[in-house]
Design an enzyme around this catalytic site. Structure first.
Site, PDB file in Angstrom:
ATOM      1  N   ARG A  93      -2.428  22.441 -13.123  1.00 32.37           N
ATOM      2  CA  ARG A  93      -1.242  21.607 -13.385  1.00 32.37           C
ATOM      3  C   ARG A  93      -1.506  21.282 -15.050  1.00 32.37           C
ATOM      4  O   ARG A  93      -0.217  20.865 -15.691  1.00 32.37           O
ATOM      5  CB  ARG A  93      -1.280  20.390 -12.772  1.00 32.37           C
ATOM      6  CG  ARG A  93      -0.139  19.592 -13.045  1.00 32.37           C
ATOM      7  CD  ARG A  93       0.064  18.405 -12.112  1.00 32.37           C
ATOM      8  NE  ARG A  93       1.075  17.327 -12.222  1.00 32.37           N
ATOM      9  CZ  ARG A  93       1.836  16.576 -11.742  1.00 32.37           C
ATOM     10  NH1 ARG A  93       1.447  16.571 -10.339  1.00 32.37           N
ATOM     11  NH2 ARG A  93       2.884  16.004 -11.796  1.00 32.37           N
ATOM     12  N   GLU A 120      11.505  20.093 -23.124  1.00 34.46           N
ATOM     13  CA  GLU A 120      10.685  20.388 -21.989  1.00 34.46           C
ATOM     14  C   GLU A 120      11.183  21.741 -21.383  1.00 34.46           C
ATOM     15  O   GLU A 120      10.385  22.152 -20.789  1.00 34.46           O
ATOM     16  CB  GLU A 120      10.852  19.194 -21.094  1.00 34.46           C
ATOM     17  CG  GLU A 120      10.033  18.034 -21.304  1.00 34.46           C
ATOM     18  CD  GLU A 120       8.330  18.095 -21.347  1.00 34.46           C
ATOM     19  OE1 GLU A 120       7.821  19.200 -20.715  1.00 34.46           O
ATOM     20  OE2 GLU A 120       7.661  17.242 -21.487  1.00 34.46           O
ATOM     21  N   HIS A 162       1.851  19.394 -25.544  1.00 34.98           N
ATOM     22  CA  HIS A 162       1.749  18.156 -25.439  1.00 34.98           C
ATOM     23  C   HIS A 162       0.687  17.505 -26.111  1.00 34.98           C
ATOM     24  O   HIS A 162       0.637  16.334 -26.337  1.00 34.98           O
ATOM     25  CB  HIS A 162       1.680  17.629 -23.768  1.00 34.98           C
ATOM     26  CG  HIS A 162       3.280  17.853 -23.202  1.00 34.98           C
ATOM     27  ND1 HIS A 162       3.555  18.930 -23.257  1.00 34.98           N
ATOM     28  CD2 HIS A 162       3.843  16.895 -22.580  1.00 34.98           C
ATOM     29  CE1 HIS A 162       5.120  18.657 -22.469  1.00 34.98           C
ATOM     30  NE2 HIS A 162       4.802  17.356 -22.280  1.00 34.98           N
ATOM     31  N   LYS A 182       3.897  11.991 -10.468  1.00 35.63           N
ATOM     32  CA  LYS A 182       3.150  11.136 -11.559  1.00 35.63           C
ATOM     33  C   LYS A 182       3.789   9.969 -11.870  1.00 35.63           C
ATOM     34  O   LYS A 182       4.982   9.988 -12.090  1.00 35.63           O
ATOM     35  CB  LYS A 182       2.887  11.831 -12.807  1.00 35.63           C
ATOM     36  CG  LYS A 182       1.782  12.817 -12.891  1.00 35.63           C
ATOM     37  CD  LYS A 182       1.533  13.585 -14.412  1.00 35.63           C
ATOM     38  CE  LYS A 182       0.377  14.639 -14.407  1.00 35.63           C
ATOM     39  NZ  LYS A 182       0.150  15.078 -15.695  1.00 35.63           N
ATOM     40  N   HIS A 207       1.765  14.306 -27.990  1.00 37.96           N
ATOM     41  CA  HIS A 207       1.327  13.020 -27.581  1.00 37.96           C
ATOM     42  C   HIS A 207       0.577  12.084 -28.975  1.00 37.96           C
ATOM     43  O   HIS A 207       0.913  10.985 -29.171  1.00 37.96           O
ATOM     44  CB  HIS A 207       0.224  12.877 -26.625  1.00 37.96           C
ATOM     45  CG  HIS A 207       0.978  13.260 -25.251  1.00 37.96           C
ATOM     46  ND1 HIS A 207       0.426  13.777 -24.320  1.00 37.96           N
ATOM     47  CD2 HIS A 207       2.282  13.060 -24.805  1.00 37.96           C
ATOM     48  CE1 HIS A 207       1.035  13.913 -23.211  1.00 37.96           C
ATOM     49  NE2 HIS A 207       2.175  13.299 -23.683  1.00 37.96           N
ATOM     50  N   ASN A 240       1.189  20.844 -19.930  1.00 35.58           N
ATOM     51  CA  ASN A 240       0.976  19.973 -20.866  1.00 35.58           C
ATOM     52  C   ASN A 240       1.005  20.902 -22.053  1.00 35.58           C
ATOM     53  O   ASN A 240       0.677  20.346 -23.110  1.00 35.58           O
ATOM     54  CB  ASN A 240      -0.337  19.233 -20.849  1.00 35.58           C
ATOM     55  CG  ASN A 240      -0.319  18.223 -19.897  1.00 35.58           C
ATOM     56  OD1 ASN A 240       0.715  17.748 -19.658  1.00 35.58           O
ATOM     57  ND2 ASN A 240      -1.476  18.223 -19.043  1.00 35.58           N
ATOM     58  N   ARG A 244       0.861  -1.114  -0.107  1.00 37.15           N
ATOM     59  CA  ARG A 244      -0.202  -0.237  -0.108  1.00 37.15           C
ATOM     60  C   ARG A 244       0.912   1.206  -0.018  1.00 37.15           C
ATOM     61  O   ARG A 244       0.325   2.214   0.488  1.00 37.15           O
ATOM     62  CB  ARG A 244      -1.017  -0.049   1.192  1.00 37.15           C
ATOM     63  CG  ARG A 244      -2.044  -0.921   1.083  1.00 37.15           C
ATOM     64  CD  ARG A 244      -3.171  -0.704   1.877  1.00 37.15           C
ATOM     65  NE  ARG A 244      -4.385  -1.636   1.640  1.00 37.15           N
ATOM     66  CZ  ARG A 244      -4.415  -2.669   2.378  1.00 37.15           C
ATOM     67  NH1 ARG A 244      -3.486  -3.019   3.520  1.00 37.15           N
ATOM     68  NH2 ARG A 244      -5.370  -3.577   2.116  1.00 37.15           N
ATOM     69  N   GLU A 257      -3.929  17.829 -11.066  1.00 37.37           N
ATOM     70  CA  GLU A 257      -4.056  18.259 -12.380  1.00 37.37           C
ATOM     71  C   GLU A 257      -5.719  18.544 -12.516  1.00 37.37           C
ATOM     72  O   GLU A 257      -6.301  17.874 -13.421  1.00 37.37           O
ATOM     73  CB  GLU A 257      -3.841  17.061 -13.372  1.00 37.37           C
ATOM     74  CG  GLU A 257      -3.365  17.965 -14.781  1.00 37.37           C
ATOM     75  CD  GLU A 257      -2.689  17.170 -15.532  1.00 37.37           C
ATOM     76  OE1 GLU A 257      -1.687  16.347 -15.385  1.00 37.37           O
ATOM     77  OE2 GLU A 257      -3.466  16.879 -16.857  1.00 37.37           O
TER      78      GLU A 257
HETATM   79  N1  GLY Z   1       4.617  16.208 -17.066  1.00 33.66           N
HETATM   80  C1  GLY Z   1       3.582  16.683 -16.681  1.00 33.66           C
HETATM   81  C2  GLY Z   1       3.126  16.911 -15.089  1.00 33.66           C
HETATM   82  O1  GLY Z   1       3.986  16.473 -14.297  1.00 33.66           O
HETATM   83  O2  GLY Z   1       2.210  17.312 -14.867  1.00 33.66           O
END
Ligand code: GLY
Length: 359
Positions: free
Chosen positions: A244, A181, A251, A139, A255, A248, A117, A240
């Site tokens: 947040r 980035e 992105h 993330k 993506h 992106n 956990r 997010e």
């Molecule tokens: N890579 C984007 C973020 O960490 O939200």
């Protein structure tokens, strides 16, 4: 040594990010000293292990060596790490240490988030991209056949040890992908609402050559600024729900491009730079910004010498954009520039994305 503290409001927890240029051979003792328990499992990139394994000094029994490449971020390796942690007898106060780029950090972090956990994990990013982005913010995820990062969670590390010496041996393409980035922060800086005025745009203009030549003192400052900006964002919105999303920027297109080229043709940073250009073009067409700002942006990107990526067929790009987990209806979410260093979220229909002039 630079020390940045991250405070995530929801959990009331804080964690340190250390940025240093001290020898890699001293890293193990610093990390081990910071642990709560006496056991740990090191998940390390094969490439990093080959170059730095001996210097780092972790024994074979303490290490799980992961082959390089996005395709390794899978269930199979997740299970192998869990099995190794069980075999090593890791308990709830023990830790997993991730040494490598984003793939290692995401996979090892996800394993740590679910093992018993959730146990501690330490991020030791060894690529520029991981230093300025994936190692910070919690993330963690693995990929599935249906897409990238589809199984994961938000799980903050116990600490992040950035040792800039690792960046010296990155190949040029890997270094440049990190810069993809990095340049993103120029265009989102004001929206990050960082309490400190970092003036990243000026820093990048004044230090372009030194950055390209990998001057470690300049890179140290660069990494510090990017992290301060990212930390400002995640402290306001860890999961997010709103702010947040600005991380992106570039992105949505990136993506889609990575997906239709099967993650093989372009690196993530290369795709992000193409995505930034697409976002500028789209913003200009929608009269969100004037031509001067686009020129300014293209000029910066040119100075860093990113590769030129051709336009891909709009139907393929659109199809891939619609698959992105960040969209919640028929609309596609874009982060677009609206002013210098300022971006905003837009949900656009496909006809609004590709008019004849930006197809
Ligand atoms: N890579 C984007 C973020 O960490 O939200």
């Amino acid at each position: 040594m630079i020390n940045i503290n991250v405070k995530i409001n929801k959990s009331e927890k804080t964690y340190p990010i250390y940025i240093e240029k001290d020898g890699v051979e001293n890293l193990k003792s610093k990390i081990v000293k910071s642990l709560r328990g006496d056991k740990y499992l090191v998940v390390i990139s094969q490439k990093v292990d080959r170059i730095y394994g001996e210097l780092l000094g972790f024994s074979k029994d303490e290490k799980f060596v992961l082959k390089d490449g996005e395709k390794e971020k899978n269930f199979h390796n997740y299970k192998k790490i869990i099995d190794r942690a069980l075999k090593a007898g890791l308990k709830r106060n023990d830790a997993i240490i991730a040494i490598g780029g984003g793939v290692v950090g995401d996979l090892a972090g996800f394993a740590a988030s679910t093992y018993m956990r959730g146990i501690d994990y330490i991020q030791v990013p060894t690529t520029l991209l991981a230093c300025v982005d994936s190692s910070v913010g919690g993330k963690v995820a693995i990929d599935t056949k249906s897409g990238k990062n589809l199984v994961g969670c938000f799980y903050q590390p116990k600490s992040v040890f950035i040792n800039l010496n690792f960046l010296k041996t990155l190949d040029d393409r890997q270094y440049k992908t990190g810069l993809g980035e990095v340049v993103k922060y120029i265009f989102i800086e004001k929206s990050c609402k960082c309490p400190e005025d970092l003036n990243f745009s000026n820093f990048m203009s004044e230090n372009t050559n030194k950055i390209l030549l990998r001057d470690l003192s300049v890179i140290e400052k660069l990494v510090e600024i990017c992290i301060k900006l990212k930390v400002a964002v995640i402290e306001q919105d860890e999961e997010e729900h709103g702010l947040r999303k600005i991380l992106n920027f570039g992105h949505t297109y990136a993506h889609a491009l990575e997906s239709i080229t099967r993650y093989k043709k372009y690196t993530h940073g290369e795709a992000v730079v193409k995505g930034i250009k697409f976002a500028f073009n789209l913003a200009e067409k929608r009269s969100l910004i004037d031509k001067n700002y686009s020129f300014f942006a293209y000029d910066i990107l040119k100075k860093f010498g990113f590769i030129e990526i051709p336009d891909y067929p709009k139907d393929k790009i659109l199809k891939a954009m619609k698959m992105d987990k960040k969209n919640n209806s028929q609309k596609i979410v874009f982060i677009l520039p609206v002013d210098y260093s300022t971006v905003q979220e837009f949900s656009l229909g496909e006809n609004e994305i590709f008019s004849d002039s930006n197809s």
